[in-house]
Design a protein around this motif. Sequence first.
Motif, PDB file in Angstrom:
ATOM      1  N   ASN A 106      -8.241  53.315 -68.473  1.00 25.26           N
ATOM      2  CA  ASN A 106      -7.104  52.406 -68.303  1.00 25.26           C
ATOM      3  C   ASN A 106      -6.172  52.894 -67.178  1.00 25.26           C
ATOM      4  O   ASN A 106      -5.637  52.133 -66.373  1.00 25.26           O
ATOM      5  CB  ASN A 106      -6.317  52.270 -69.599  1.00 25.26           C
ATOM      6  N   ARG A 107      -5.962  54.168 -67.143  1.00 24.35           N
ATOM      7  CA  ARG A 107      -5.087  54.735 -66.126  1.00 24.35           C
ATOM      8  C   ARG A 107      -5.695  54.519 -64.739  1.00 24.35           C
ATOM      9  O   ARG A 107      -4.999  54.161 -63.766  1.00 24.35           O
ATOM     10  CB  ARG A 107      -4.882  56.225 -66.406  1.00 24.35           C
ATOM     11  N   ASP A 108      -7.028  54.721 -64.661  1.00 24.44           N
ATOM     12  CA  ASP A 108      -7.690  54.497 -63.380  1.00 24.44           C
ATOM     13  C   ASP A 108      -7.572  53.026 -62.952  1.00 24.44           C
ATOM     14  O   ASP A 108      -7.336  52.703 -61.758  1.00 24.44           O
ATOM     15  CB  ASP A 108      -9.164  54.910 -63.455  1.00 24.44           C
ATOM     16  N   ASN A 109      -7.780  52.183 -63.896  1.00 29.79           N
ATOM     17  CA  ASN A 109      -7.683  50.743 -63.595  1.00 29.79           C
ATOM     18  C   ASN A 109      -6.265  50.382 -63.129  1.00 29.79           C
ATOM     19  O   ASN A 109      -6.065  49.610 -62.178  1.00 29.79           O
ATOM     20  CB  ASN A 109      -8.077  49.907 -64.806  1.00 29.79           C
ATOM     21  N   ASN A 110      -5.299  50.915 -63.795  1.00 27.17           N
ATOM     22  CA  ASN A 110      -3.916  50.636 -63.424  1.00 27.17           C
ATOM     23  C   ASN A 110      -3.624  51.164 -62.011  1.00 27.17           C
ATOM     24  O   ASN A 110      -2.932  50.523 -61.201  1.00 27.17           O
ATOM     25  CB  ASN A 110      -2.959  51.281 -64.421  1.00 27.17           C
ATOM     26  N   ARG A 111      -4.140  52.350 -61.732  1.00 25.96           N
ATOM     27  CA  ARG A 111      -3.923  52.936 -60.422  1.00 25.96           C
ATOM     28  C   ARG A 111      -4.561  52.040 -59.341  1.00 25.96           C
ATOM     29  O   ARG A 111      -3.978  51.786 -58.257  1.00 25.96           O
ATOM     30  CB  ARG A 111      -4.498  54.345 -60.357  1.00 25.96           C
ATOM     31  N   GLN A 112      -5.831  51.607 -59.692  1.00 25.73           N
ATOM     32  CA  GLN A 112      -6.507  50.732 -58.714  1.00 25.73           C
ATOM     33  C   GLN A 112      -5.733  49.427 -58.514  1.00 25.73           C
ATOM     34  O   GLN A 112      -5.596  48.910 -57.375  1.00 25.73           O
ATOM     35  CB  GLN A 112      -7.946  50.448 -59.198  1.00 25.73           C
ATOM     36  N   THR A 172      -2.760  50.102 -56.406  1.00 25.12           N
ATOM     37  CA  THR A 172      -3.134  50.283 -55.004  1.00 25.12           C
ATOM     38  C   THR A 172      -3.456  48.933 -54.357  1.00 25.12           C
ATOM     39  O   THR A 172      -3.066  48.643 -53.209  1.00 25.12           O
ATOM     40  CB  THR A 172      -4.355  51.228 -54.920  1.00 25.12           C
ATOM     41  N   ARG A 173      -4.151  48.084 -55.049  1.00 24.82           N
ATOM     42  CA  ARG A 173      -4.508  46.771 -54.534  1.00 24.82           C
ATOM     43  C   ARG A 173      -3.247  45.941 -54.280  1.00 24.82           C
ATOM     44  O   ARG A 173      -3.103  45.244 -53.239  1.00 24.82           O
ATOM     45  CB  ARG A 173      -5.461  46.065 -55.501  1.00 24.82           C
ATOM     46  N   ASN A 174      -2.328  46.022 -55.227  1.00 16.38           N
ATOM     47  CA  ASN A 174      -1.074  45.229 -55.044  1.00 16.38           C
ATOM     48  C   ASN A 174      -0.281  45.736 -53.849  1.00 16.38           C
ATOM     49  O   ASN A 174       0.324  44.955 -53.074  1.00 16.38           O
ATOM     50  CB  ASN A 174      -0.234  45.338 -56.309  1.00 16.38           C
ATOM     51  N   THR A 175      -0.297  47.051 -53.725  1.00 12.43           N
ATOM     52  CA  THR A 175       0.454  47.621 -52.600  1.00 12.43           C
ATOM     53  C   THR A 175      -0.156  47.178 -51.269  1.00 12.43           C
ATOM     54  O   THR A 175       0.545  46.818 -50.302  1.00 12.43           O
ATOM     55  CB  THR A 175       0.422  49.175 -52.716  1.00 12.43           C
ATOM     56  N   ASN A 176      -1.465  47.219 -51.205  1.00 12.06           N
ATOM     57  CA  ASN A 176      -2.134  46.789 -49.980  1.00 12.06           C
ATOM     58  C   ASN A 176      -1.857  45.313 -49.707  1.00 12.06           C
ATOM     59  O   ASN A 176      -1.671  44.887 -48.540  1.00 12.06           O
ATOM     60  CB  ASN A 176      -3.654  47.028 -50.112  1.00 12.06           C
ATOM     61  N   THR A 177      -1.879  44.538 -50.718  1.00 13.26           N
ATOM     62  CA  THR A 177      -1.633  43.090 -50.570  1.00 13.26           C
ATOM     63  C   THR A 177      -0.221  42.842 -50.038  1.00 13.26           C
ATOM     64  O   THR A 177       0.011  42.019 -49.134  1.00 13.26           O
ATOM     65  CB  THR A 177      -1.839  42.381 -51.917  1.00 13.26           C
ATOM     66  N   ARG A 178       0.782  43.575 -50.549  1.00 16.23           N
ATOM     67  CA  ARG A 178       2.163  43.387 -50.094  1.00 16.23           C
ATOM     68  C   ARG A 178       2.318  43.834 -48.654  1.00 16.23           C
ATOM     69  O   ARG A 178       3.000  43.189 -47.828  1.00 16.23           O
ATOM     70  CB  ARG A 178       3.112  44.187 -50.983  1.00 16.23           C
ATOM     71  N   GLU A 179       1.610  44.894 -48.294  1.00 14.67           N
ATOM     72  CA  GLU A 179       1.726  45.368 -46.915  1.00 14.67           C
ATOM     73  C   GLU A 179       1.114  44.329 -45.955  1.00 14.67           C
ATOM     74  O   GLU A 179       1.627  44.079 -44.863  1.00 14.67           O
ATOM     75  CB  GLU A 179       1.030  46.727 -46.768  1.00 14.67           C
ATOM     76  N   GLN A 180       0.008  43.732 -46.327  1.00 18.99           N
ATOM     77  CA  GLN A 180      -0.619  42.741 -45.460  1.00 18.99           C
ATOM     78  C   GLN A 180       0.299  41.502 -45.315  1.00 18.99           C
ATOM     79  O   GLN A 180       0.408  40.917 -44.241  1.00 18.99           O
ATOM     80  CB  GLN A 180      -1.973  42.331 -46.056  1.00 18.99           C
ATOM     81  N   GLU A 181       0.947  41.158 -46.407  1.00 17.53           N
ATOM     82  CA  GLU A 181       1.862  40.006 -46.345  1.00 17.53           C
ATOM     83  C   GLU A 181       3.017  40.295 -45.396  1.00 17.53           C
ATOM     84  O   GLU A 181       3.484  39.453 -44.662  1.00 17.53           O
ATOM     85  CB  GLU A 181       2.374  39.665 -47.730  1.00 17.53           C
ATOM     86  N   LYS A 182       3.486  41.510 -45.420  1.00 14.88           N
ATOM     87  CA  LYS A 182       4.601  41.864 -44.566  1.00 14.88           C
ATOM     88  C   LYS A 182       4.167  41.802 -43.108  1.00 14.88           C
ATOM     89  O   LYS A 182       4.909  41.415 -42.205  1.00 14.88           O
ATOM     90  CB  LYS A 182       5.091  43.271 -44.884  1.00 14.88           C
ATOM     91  N   LYS A 183       2.996  42.217 -42.787  1.00 13.52           N
ATOM     92  CA  LYS A 183       2.514  42.216 -41.419  1.00 13.52           C
ATOM     93  C   LYS A 183       2.351  40.778 -40.916  1.00 13.52           C
ATOM     94  O   LYS A 183       2.545  40.494 -39.725  1.00 13.52           O
ATOM     95  CB  LYS A 183       1.184  42.954 -41.315  1.00 13.52           C
TER      96      LYS A 183
END
Length: 297
Positions: free
Chosen positions: A276-282, A285-296
Amino acid sequence: MRATQDKYEHVRGEQAQAPINEIRVAAKGLDGSYIKRAIELLVGTQEIPKQDSVVIKGIDNAIPKVLVISEIVRRRVAGLSQINQIGNTQIVDKYLPTEEGLVEVNITKQLSILTVKLTTKPTEEEKKSVGYQEPLPESEVVPQRQRQQGEKRERNTRQNRGAPRGENRGENRGQDRKDNRDNRDNRERRDNRDNRDNRENRERRDNRDNRDNRDNRDNRDNRDNRDNRDRRDNRENRDNREHRDNREHRDNRDNRDNRDNRDNRDNRDRKDNRDNRDNNRQNNTRNTNTREQEKKQ
């Protein structure tokens, strides 16, 4: 040993002259002569003056004979008191050699001696001594003269019965034969009765022995039964102990299984948590990448 004794000669020592009222008893002598001498001294005869007391002595093996003689004399002469004294005496045996080159041998022996004094006039000191015995009752004493007369009368009667005279001699002889036959029959009956008694006693003894054997057998059976019961109890105790051990082993195994199950469950929970912890981390990470792409954009 015999050859050595043949080389020596036994020399008897000189004995002191005994008083007239003293009798020295030997182990091999006849009792009758000693008894007659003692009675003659106490009663008195034409040749022997009457004495107030007689002393009878015996050494070692002659001691029992002294007692027998004194008891018989007390029952022949009335009013005799008895004083017993026992002590020790020393005797020296001298052996002279019969061959040259050998020396004289002296052997000293310490022997017991019994002195019995029979007296009609005991002193006060003798009455207080340990070995003093009072005179016998007159009913137990048969004077020597009366005894001799009775023996003579009995002897004459026996001779007259054995050799009857007169015309009735044949009848008396026939009567004697019949008496002898009756005596023989009585003796045979007595012997038969004794044999029957002996047989009954033997049967009783055999029955007692059989009863004892039976009791012993019963005791042995009881002991065997007790041993068997003890063995059975021991076997039952051993079985119970084994059952208890098996139950404890089973309980231990169950506990081990429960512990294993608990460990497995804990491990599974930990793995689930880690997943569960790994899944949450993933996901993070996915959400963070998605927000960064939106900002760009």
